[in-house]
Design a protein around this motif. Structure first.
Motif, short mmCIF file in Angstrom:
data_model
loop_
_atom_site.label_atom_id
_atom_site.label_comp_id
_atom_site.label_asym_id
_atom_site.label_seq_id
_atom_site.Cartn_x
_atom_site.Cartn_y
_atom_site.Cartn_z
N TYR A 116 0.84 -1.18 0.00
CA TYR A 116 0.00 0.00 0.00
C TYR A 116 0.88 1.24 0.00
CZ TYR A 116 -4.19 -2.72 0.67
OH TYR A 116 -5.22 -3.59 0.48
N LEU A 117 0.44 2.26 -0.71
CA LEU A 117 1.22 3.48 -0.86
C LEU A 117 0.80 4.52 0.17
CD1 LEU A 117 0.87 3.63 -4.73
CD2 LEU A 117 2.83 2.78 -3.43
N THR A 118 1.73 5.35 0.56
CA THR A 118 1.46 6.43 1.51
C THR A 118 1.20 7.72 0.73
OG1 THR A 118 3.76 7.12 1.66
CG2 THR A 118 3.05 5.38 3.18
N GLU A 128 0.35 17.97 1.08
CA GLU A 128 -0.94 18.63 1.28
C GLU A 128 -1.78 18.57 0.01
OE1 GLU A 128 -2.04 19.48 4.24
OE2 GLU A 128 -0.11 18.85 5.03
N THR A 129 -1.14 18.51 -1.15
CA THR A 129 -1.86 18.37 -2.41
C THR A 129 -2.62 17.05 -2.44
OG1 THR A 129 -0.19 19.69 -3.55
CG2 THR A 129 -1.63 18.35 -4.92
N VAL A 130 -1.99 15.98 -1.96
CA VAL A 130 -2.64 14.67 -1.91
C VAL A 130 -3.85 14.73 -0.98
CG1 VAL A 130 -2.33 12.22 -1.34
CG2 VAL A 130 -0.45 13.51 -2.40
N TYR A 131 -3.69 15.39 0.17
CA TYR A 131 -4.81 15.51 1.11
C TYR A 131 -5.94 16.35 0.51
CZ TYR A 131 -1.57 13.63 4.57
OH TYR A 131 -0.69 12.83 5.25
N ALA A 132 -5.59 17.38 -0.24
CA ALA A 132 -6.61 18.22 -0.89
C ALA A 132 -7.35 17.41 -1.95
CB ALA A 132 -5.97 19.46 -1.51
N TRP A 133 -6.63 16.57 -2.70
CA TRP A 133 -7.28 15.70 -3.69
C TRP A 133 -8.31 14.82 -3.00
CZ3 TRP A 133 -2.71 13.25 -6.88
CH2 TRP A 133 -2.20 14.20 -7.77
N ARG A 134 -7.94 14.25 -1.86
CA ARG A 134 -8.86 13.37 -1.13
C ARG A 134 -10.08 14.14 -0.65
NH1 ARG A 134 -10.07 8.96 1.86
NH2 ARG A 134 -10.48 9.21 4.06
N LYS A 135 -9.84 15.32 -0.12
CA LYS A 135 -10.94 16.13 0.42
C LYS A 135 -11.94 16.52 -0.66
CE LYS A 135 -11.80 20.16 3.29
NZ LYS A 135 -11.21 21.26 4.06
N PRO A 188 -8.79 6.76 -4.78
CA PRO A 188 -9.42 6.44 -3.52
C PRO A 188 -8.39 5.95 -2.50
CG PRO A 188 -9.86 4.73 -5.12
CD PRO A 188 -9.16 5.83 -5.85
N ALA A 189 -8.59 6.35 -1.26
CA ALA A 189 -7.70 5.95 -0.17
C ALA A 189 -8.47 5.13 0.84
CB ALA A 189 -7.11 7.19 0.51
N ILE A 190 -7.73 4.37 1.62
CA ILE A 190 -8.34 3.67 2.74
C ILE A 190 -7.67 4.18 4.01
CG2 ILE A 190 -8.97 1.61 1.44
CD1 ILE A 190 -6.55 0.21 2.63
N ARG A 191 -8.40 4.17 5.09
CA ARG A 191 -7.86 4.62 6.36
C ARG A 191 -7.53 3.38 7.18
NH1 ARG A 191 -6.99 9.01 8.71
NH2 ARG A 191 -8.20 10.33 7.34
N ILE A 192 -6.30 3.33 7.65
CA ILE A 192 -5.85 2.27 8.54
C ILE A 192 -5.42 2.98 9.83
CG2 ILE A 192 -4.19 0.42 8.92
CD1 ILE A 192 -4.04 0.15 5.84
N TYR A 231 -3.01 3.92 0.00
CA TYR A 231 -3.56 3.83 -1.34
C TYR A 231 -3.21 2.47 -1.94
CZ TYR A 231 -4.26 8.81 -0.88
OH TYR A 231 -4.68 10.04 -0.44
N ASP A 232 -4.21 1.79 -2.48
CA ASP A 232 -4.01 0.52 -3.15
C ASP A 232 -3.33 0.81 -4.49
OD1 ASP A 232 -4.31 -1.75 -4.81
OD2 ASP A 232 -6.13 -2.35 -3.75
N PRO A 233 -2.20 0.16 -4.78
CA PRO A 233 -1.51 0.42 -6.05
C PRO A 233 -2.40 0.19 -7.27
CG PRO A 233 -0.14 -0.90 -4.60
CD PRO A 233 -1.48 -0.79 -3.95
N GLY A 234 -3.28 -0.81 -7.22
CA GLY A 234 -4.19 -1.06 -8.34
C GLY A 234 -5.17 0.08 -8.54
#
Length: 80
Positions: A23-25, A39-46, A52-56, A62-65
């Protein structure tokens, strides 16, 4: 004698050659896409723009697929 370190890999090359089998960070995405900050990645998610991301626990992963599918769905083709 100091132990040998594994050679650093270019994140852009990793993206082209195939994503890692883990899984990617958010920082991995920042490096792979050459973004100015994580912060750009967090803004994309928001805003729902990025992959799509998963919270652990408190961490996003992030699933590579899913990242590959997101890249492919956002790849523009040249006009004929």
């Amino acid at each position: 004698m100091a132990p040998k370190r594994a050679p650093e890999t270019d994140p852009q090359t990793t993206l082209r050659a195939g994503l890692p089998d883990r899984y990617l960070t958010p920082d991995d995405l920042k490096q792979m896409f050459g973004l100015p900050s994580v912060e750009t990645v967090y803004a994309w998610r928001k805003t729902g723009v990025g992959p799509p991301a998963i919270r652990i626990g408190k961490y996003l992963r992030y699933d590579p697929g899913a990242v590959r599918a997101w890249v492919e769905s956002n790849t523009e083709t040249a006009a004929a």
